[in-house]
Design an enzyme around this catalytic site. Structure first.
Site, PDB file in Angstrom:
ATOM      1  N   PRO A  39       0.839  -1.203   0.000  1.00 29.78           N
ATOM      2  CA  PRO A  39       0.000   0.000   0.000  1.00 29.78           C
ATOM      3  C   PRO A  39       0.876   1.256   0.000  1.00 29.78           C
ATOM      4  O   PRO A  39       1.827   1.341   0.768  1.00 29.78           O
ATOM      5  CB  PRO A  39      -0.785  -0.107   1.308  1.00 29.78           C
ATOM      6  CG  PRO A  39      -0.687  -1.539   1.717  1.00 29.78           C
ATOM      7  CD  PRO A  39       0.608  -2.046   1.157  1.00 29.78           C
ATOM      8  N   GLU A  40       0.571   2.189  -0.897  1.00 27.12           N
ATOM      9  CA  GLU A  40       1.328   3.430  -0.975  1.00 27.12           C
ATOM     10  C   GLU A  40       0.453   4.569  -0.450  1.00 27.12           C
ATOM     11  O   GLU A  40      -0.616   4.319   0.097  1.00 27.12           O
ATOM     12  CB  GLU A  40       1.768   3.667  -2.431  1.00 27.12           C
ATOM     13  CG  GLU A  40       2.579   2.486  -2.983  1.00 27.12           C
ATOM     14  CD  GLU A  40       2.988   2.661  -4.439  1.00 27.12           C
ATOM     15  OE1 GLU A  40       3.173   3.807  -4.881  1.00 27.12           O
ATOM     16  OE2 GLU A  40       3.119   1.643  -5.136  1.00 27.12           O
TER      17      GLU A  40
END
Ligand SMILES: [Zn+2]
Length: 270
Positions: free
Chosen positions: A2-3
């Site tokens: 996840p960014e």
């Protein structure tokens, strides 16, 4: 992993069920997830603290607590957070559970067991060395230019470096370089003034697009309610190897830089 847009989506979804709730207990069956405390100490310290705010810094979730402590969670590769009724069956990869005062619980699921839970007095001890937030008002083309100056590193690994810029990972680095027409192997100090401006604009564009589309459900990311984001349907280059560039029809190329797959258009990006 996840960014920034994925973590921002999770933070927004968790605010309503968490803000104002008091943590009544913590359980954990994978002690390595607890970065700062033993389970016993974490229980003692957390119990009775109310969640005052849920925020994001880079790829970290930051929970401000009424006792003055800050709970920080990093999802790493495949972490997932959800608030559910305590009676709901638990997924086998849920390793840390925060019980709440309303019969619900915050569950931290982590298949690869890499996620981390920190409890600190001063959040800077965990977050202090991170680079600027790309969507903050204080981040400008001038700030980006100053950070690029005198650096000989290639752009792709530099964008992934959380000390250089916070929150950008593999997907949004590739997309940013595509929209700014910069080849991922270009060095930071080779960028022209116009290219720095274009990169700044592209970073803003792809991160905002990612947030608007509630993240990219590539690999294992889902929103807290288990549904998918939509950014994977809007990527220009990421994992589009061999498919035609939307601008020039040249097949998208893939190379590996510092162990990370890197996707780009060999015609558009110079
Ligand atoms: Zn192209």
């Amino acid at each position: 992993m996840p960014e920034l847009p994925e973590v921002e989506t999770i933070v927004r979804a968790l605010r309503k069920p968490l803000v104002g709730r008091t943590i009544t207990a913590v359980s954990n069956d994978w002690p390595r997830q607890l970065a700062t405390h033993t389970l016993e100490a974490l229980n003692w310290q957390l119990k009775g603290q109310r969640v005052e705010a849920v925020k994001r810094r880079a790829k970290y979730l930051v929970f401000e607590l009424s006792g003055g402590d800050t709970l920080i969670i990093h999802l790493k590769m495949s972490g997932h957070l959800a608030v559910v009724e305590a009676g709901e069956p638990r997924h086998k990869h849920v390793h840390t559970v925060f019980s709440l005062d309303n019969g619900r619980e915050l569950r931290f699921r982590n298949m690869r067991k890499f996620g981390r839970v920190y409890l600190v007095k001063d959040p800077e001890t965990v977050l202090g060395k991170l680079g600027p937030e790309p969507l903050a008002d204080s981040f400008s083309p001038a700030v980006l230019r100053e950070r690029l100056n005198g650096r000989s590193r290639a752009m792709k690994p530099l964008l992934l470096d959380q000390h250089f810029l916070a929150g950008v990972g593999n997907i949004y680095a590739d997309e940013s370089l595509f929209y700014s027409k910069i080849h991922p192997q270009r060095t930071a100090d080779s960028l022209t003034e116009n290219e720095v401006e274009a990169l700044y604009t592209a970073i803003q564009k792809v991160l905002k697009m990612g947030i608007a589309r509630e993240g990219a459900s590539i690999d294992l990311y889902t929103k807290p309610d288990g549904t998918y984001g939509d950014m994977q349907n809007a990527v220009a280059v990421f994992r589009r190897t061999g498919l035609p560039c939307y601008v020039c029809q040249t097949p998208i190329a893939r190379i590996v830089m510092n162990g990370r797959s890197t996707h780009f258009c060999p015609h558009c990006q110079r």
